[in-house]
Design an enzyme around this catalytic site. Structure first.
Site, PDB file in Angstrom:
ATOM      1  N   ILE A 566       0.817  -1.217   0.000  1.00 15.98           N
ATOM      2  CA  ILE A 566       0.000   0.000   0.000  1.00 15.98           C
ATOM      3  C   ILE A 566       0.846   1.261   0.000  1.00 15.98           C
ATOM      4  CG2 ILE A 566      -2.101  -0.937   1.025  1.00 15.98           C
ATOM      5  CD1 ILE A 566      -1.041   0.090   3.741  1.00 15.98           C
ATOM      6  N   GLY A 567       2.129   1.121   0.177  1.00 19.22           N
ATOM      7  CA  GLY A 567       2.938   2.330   0.184  1.00 19.22           C
ATOM      8  C   GLY A 567       4.405   1.998   0.320  1.00 19.22           C
ATOM      9  N   GLY A 569       7.672   2.885   2.544  1.00 19.69           N
ATOM     10  CA  GLY A 569       8.190   3.489   3.764  1.00 19.69           C
ATOM     11  C   GLY A 569       9.649   3.816   3.577  1.00 19.69           C
ATOM     12  N   GLU A 573       8.871  -1.705   1.919  1.00 20.95           N
ATOM     13  CA  GLU A 573       7.468  -1.586   1.546  1.00 20.95           C
ATOM     14  C   GLU A 573       6.547  -1.574   2.763  1.00 20.95           C
ATOM     15  OE1 GLU A 573       7.581  -5.007  -0.852  1.00 20.95           O
ATOM     16  OE2 GLU A 573       7.620  -3.882  -2.729  1.00 20.95           O
ATOM     17  N   VAL A 574       5.412  -0.896   2.591  1.00 20.07           N
ATOM     18  CA  VAL A 574       4.357  -0.967   3.601  1.00 20.07           C
ATOM     19  C   VAL A 574       3.215  -1.743   2.960  1.00 20.07           C
ATOM     20  CG1 VAL A 574       2.797   0.335   5.088  1.00 20.07           C
ATOM     21  CG2 VAL A 574       5.047   1.278   4.508  1.00 20.07           C
ATOM     22  N   ASP A 685       7.990  16.038  13.803  1.00 16.60           N
ATOM     23  CA  ASP A 685       7.649  15.941  12.394  1.00 16.60           C
ATOM     24  C   ASP A 685       6.140  15.854  12.221  1.00 16.60           C
ATOM     25  OD1 ASP A 685       7.930  15.867   9.697  1.00 16.60           O
ATOM     26  OD2 ASP A 685       8.683  13.803   9.601  1.00 16.60           O
TER      27      ASP A 685
END
Ligand code: AMP
Length: 847
Positions: A566-567, A569, A573-574, A685
């Site tokens: 899904i993304g 990082g 990978e996430v 952040d």
């Protein structure tokens, strides 16, 4: 057909009339018999036929013919011509009914079928008038297959002097038989003498076939052969009379299974209710387990354990007992311990909690002793020792037990197991530890003993954190801590060695980023209020892996099912996936992976996020499920946030939400930040990209990786070079001299508000980082986004106060937003349109 049994003339058909002749005579037993004779040896070209009556086939496939006859030896007849014969022919003709006449079927081979030419074994040469020395031949011939309803036989003479004394026609069959426990019906032999005719057996009543279908074969001689399979008496029946009968077991006897064995008498404490029993039922109060064999006596529950001895030692207890007098007839007696605490003073007893420890265990004890610990000090307990066996579950009554009452002693707390160094300076060390496993009461305070060489000092702390000041720089100190309750002091922890910093080293390191962390932590711990849970920086651990072990639960990779990426990082990978842990329902999770080929330092930095996240527990902070470190790839598993990061979510849904919905999101973020602030954690952040949104629009603060602040990586334009600071989101004092506090997080929160109200617009649009720094320095601030209520923009401006002390606390932000939500009218007022979207017209905040 048997010609010898005929009482009247046989009356067979003769052709021609001067050929065969029916003659009465006597057999060897002087019984009257009917014979056919012919003796035309002096006339040549003889062709004399005699035909039997119609003979019914009766299902036979092969017909046997026995002929008794005598033949005169041609050489013994004086002057006989050469045409004299000593043989005759046997024929048959098949027909469905008795249709033969004097002339039909014609007297010739074809239509007649020749069976054989019959020769005499012995011929006679002298006729005795009494017929007694007559030599009689007996020959048997057979033919088949026959298929019509019946047939005729014919005997052809062609010039012999002979007498056909007896003709017997028969077929062969195997008789009805009971063999191997089955009944086989009468079965006729087959069409050929070598044929085998299979017959299926039927088990005798109450018999059952074993494995294969039972069969016997009937051979051409009418004999049974090749038995296949067998029948046995079924359960409840036994074989009698040589296996030909299966008889029901008498009452009081049983047979549990099919087989040849006999019925057995019911075992003790059991009985049958009728004949043919397959098992015996237990008498009332007696039972059998599923695994007890049926021939085993029925058993009962054990009596109570005896002679219980209890030995109390502070908050521990040893119980010993003797086995019950009555084991119920079984060998599988075990013991359960029921613990009840009766100390509350209100009379009743309650079951003890899970924290009480039983060694070897609480239930199913095979030995007659148990050690119980972690009881509350100075408390009355009742222990019931139950004796149970394999049939206790079946008894309607609870197990018999013996109980014992004890009172534990007053006990001091157990020892503190480990002390962590939280931070250090040249002359101070900040330590923290966790509460003893068994406090045995309310902990009043802790005593910390520390010494360098022989000078020992003591200090007291009401919390499990302490700062020890006035230490010598660069010196190793020994620390031990112990807890105190009303029962007195517990044991000291083991000795722990920590060293203060060396002055020179501090100076050098001060330039490095590490000091940022240290200073930040120091400021953090000086503000700690007693008793409050505070965040511990995983990098203060000598071994950061220990922080992972302490704050993050290890998850078995077998419980994790990865579904899709899904993304991306920072470390790999996430993915999204499912987590199914034993005893818990399956949940959706996000899985961050550490890409292969990582360095030890990358692994540590990656996992530091889990060590941080694992310390938090708040509905607006992303929840850590655990980590996978024992298999590859290393993973961090968190709750799944269906709508992903807030900035992209808002951009995808531009203008779709009501102001109240947007304020609701902001309220959640502020609540999460208040929690972090209370934990003394500074995020550094905070930005919409680091907020995740779930399917219910709940916003949660995420991204707790520390590493980006430590490394120099200029590939991401969000962060500046030289220390990675997200300029557009960061307060000026943090940019200028790295003063990161909850107040600098507050500045970032104001930017997040602006991002939310503008549906994910980039703060300061396409301005360069340096232009942003300059604009802020000149007191320019972002204008209200389109349709942004003035009250919200005012709150943003408050967050962007130059003096950090003037910025609101997160608790104030939460309550301000709550007020707005309760009073939506306060969100009606808007800032005039003319002042928006023009950087040169940015609202002057402090002016
Ligand atoms: P991060 O490394 O935390 O910045 O994660 C990278 C991207 O993965 C994020 O921008 C999200 O789109 C996605 N992501 C991370 N954590 C989650 C989560 N818990 N649920 C859903 N998506 C996530």
């Amino acid at each position: 057909m048997d010609s010898t049994t005929a009482t009247a003339e046989l009356g067979w058909t003769i052709f021609p009339s001067q050929g065969w002749e029916e003659v009465s005579g006597y057999d060897e037993n002087m019984n009257t018999i009917r014979t056919y004779q012919v003796c035309n040896v002096f006339d040549s070209s003889q062709n004399n036929w005699v035909r039997t009556k119609y003979i019914r086939r009766r299902g036979a496939q092969r017909i046997h013919v026995q002929m008794k006859f005598s033949v005169r030896d041609c050489s013994s007849i004086p002057n006989v011509p050469g045409s004299c014969k000593e043989t005759f022919n046997l024929y048959y003709y098949e027909s469905d009914s008795d249709i033969a006449t004097k002339s039909s079927p014609p007297w010739m081979e074809n239509p007649w079928v020749k069976v054989d030419t019959i020769a005499a074994d012995e011929s006679f040469s002298q006729v005795d008038l009494g017929g007694r020395i007559m030599k009689i031949n007996s020959e048997v011939r057979s033919f088949g297959p026959v298929s019509r309803n019946g047939f005729y036989l014919a005997f052809q003479d062609y010039g012999a002097c002979m007498s056909l004394i007896a003709v017997r026609v028969f077929y062969r069959k195997c008789p009805l038989v009971i063999q191997n426990g089955a009944v086989f019906p009468e079965t006729l032999s087959g069409a050929e003498s070598t044929s085998l005719v299979a017959a299926r057996g039927v088990c005798v009543p109450n018999g059952e076939e074993v494995d294969v279908p039972i069969k016997l074969y009937c051979n051409g001689d009418g004999e049974w052969m090749v038995p296949i399979g067998r029948c046995m008496c079924k359960a409840g029946y036994e074989a009698l009379e040589n296996g030909t009968v299966c008889k029901a077991c008498m009452s009081g006897f049983f047979k549990a299974a099919q087989g040849d064995h006999k019925c057995l008498q019911c075992p003790i404490n059991s009985r049958t209710t009728n004949e043919g029993a397959t098992n015996c039922v237990c008498r009332n109060g007696y039972y059998r387990t599923d695994s007890d064999p049926p021939q085993m006596p029925c058993t009962t529950v054990p009596s109570a354990p005896q002679n219980v001895i209890s030995i109390v030692n502070e908050t521990s207890l040893r119980l010993e007992w003797s086995p019950p007098q009555e084991g119920g007839g079984r060998e599988d007696v075990v013991y359960n311990i029921i613990c009840k605490s009766c100390g509350s003073g209100r009379g009743g007893c309650t079951r003890c909690g899970d924290n009480v420890q039983f060694v070897p265990r609480q239930l199913g004890l095979t030995d007659t002793r148990v050690h119980i610990s972690d009881l509350l000090a100075h408390t009355q307990y009742t222990f019931e020792i139950q004796a149970v066996n394999g049939v206790s579950d079946q008894s309607p009554y609870s197990p018999q037990y013996t109980s014992v009452n004890i009172t534990t002693n007053q006990a001091a707390p157990s020892a503190v197991s480990i002390i962590h160094q939280v931070s250090r300076t040249p002359n101070s060390i900040t330590l923290s530890w966790s509460q003893p496993d068994q406090p045995n009461g309310v902990i009043l305070d802790y005593e910390l003993q520390y010494y360098e060489k022989w000078n020992s000092s003591l200090t007291r702390s009401q919390t499990n954190t302490v700062v020890i000041r006035g230490l010598k720089s660069g010196t190793i100190y020994v620390f031990q801590v112990r807890a105190r309750t009303v029962a007195g002091f517990g044991r000291f922890s083991g000795k722990m060695y920590f060293q203060t910093m060396t002055e020179g080293v501090v100076f050098i390191i001060a330039i490095t980023v590490v000091i940022i962390r240290l200073l930040f932590l120091l400021s953090l711990f000086t503000e700690v209020s007693p008793g409050m849970k505070i965040y511990i920086d995983p990098f203060t651990y000598e071994d950061p892996n220990e922080a992972v072990r302490e704050f993050a639960k290890e998850i078995d990779i077998a419980c994790v099912k990865i579904e899709q990426v899904i993304g991306a990082g920072e470390f790999g990978e996430v993915c999204s996936g499912n987590l199914r842990q034993p005893g818990k329902r399956e949940i959706l999770v996000a899985i961050k992976t550490l890409k292969a080929g990582y360095t030890e330092r990358q692994r540590r930095d990656f996992l530091s996020e889990a060590s941080i996240m694992g310390q938090f527990d708040h509905p607006n902070i992303i929840h850590l499920e655990g980590v996978v470190t024992k298999s590859s790839p290393v993973m961090i598993i968190t709750e799944f946030m269906e709508n992903g990061s807030l900035d992209s979510f808002l951009r995808q849904n531009d203008g779709q939400f009501t102001v109240i919905q947007l304020v609701g999101m902001l309220r959640g973020i502020a609540a999460g930040m208040k929690y972090l602030c209370d934990m003394n954690y500074v995020h550094r952040d905070l930005a919409a990209r680091n907020i995740l949104v779930n399917s219910n629009l709940v916003c949660k603060v995420s991204d707790f990786g520390l590493s980006r602040f430590l490394e120099d990586d200029t590939s991401d334009p969000t962060y500046t070079s030289g220390g990675k600071i997200p300029i557009r989101w960061t307060a000026p004092e943090a940019i200028q001299y790295r003063k990161f506090t909850s107040s600098s997080d507050c500045w970032s929160y104001g930017i997040v508000m602006w991002e939310v109200m503008s549906y994910g617009e980039r703060p300061y649009w396409d301005m360069s980082n340096q232009d942003v720094i300059n604009a802020i320095e000149q007191d320019y601030r972002l204008p209200p986004p389109m349709d942004c209520p003035s009250a919200l923009h005012q709150l943003m401006l408050d967050c962007w106060q130059k003096d950090r002390n003037n910025r609101p606390k997160f608790s104030q932000i939460v309550s301000t937003l709550d007020k707005m939500i309760r009073n939506p009218n306060s969100l009606k007022a808007m800032t005039p349109l003319s002042s928006r979207y023009d950087v040169s017209l940015m609202v002057l905040c402090n002016g």
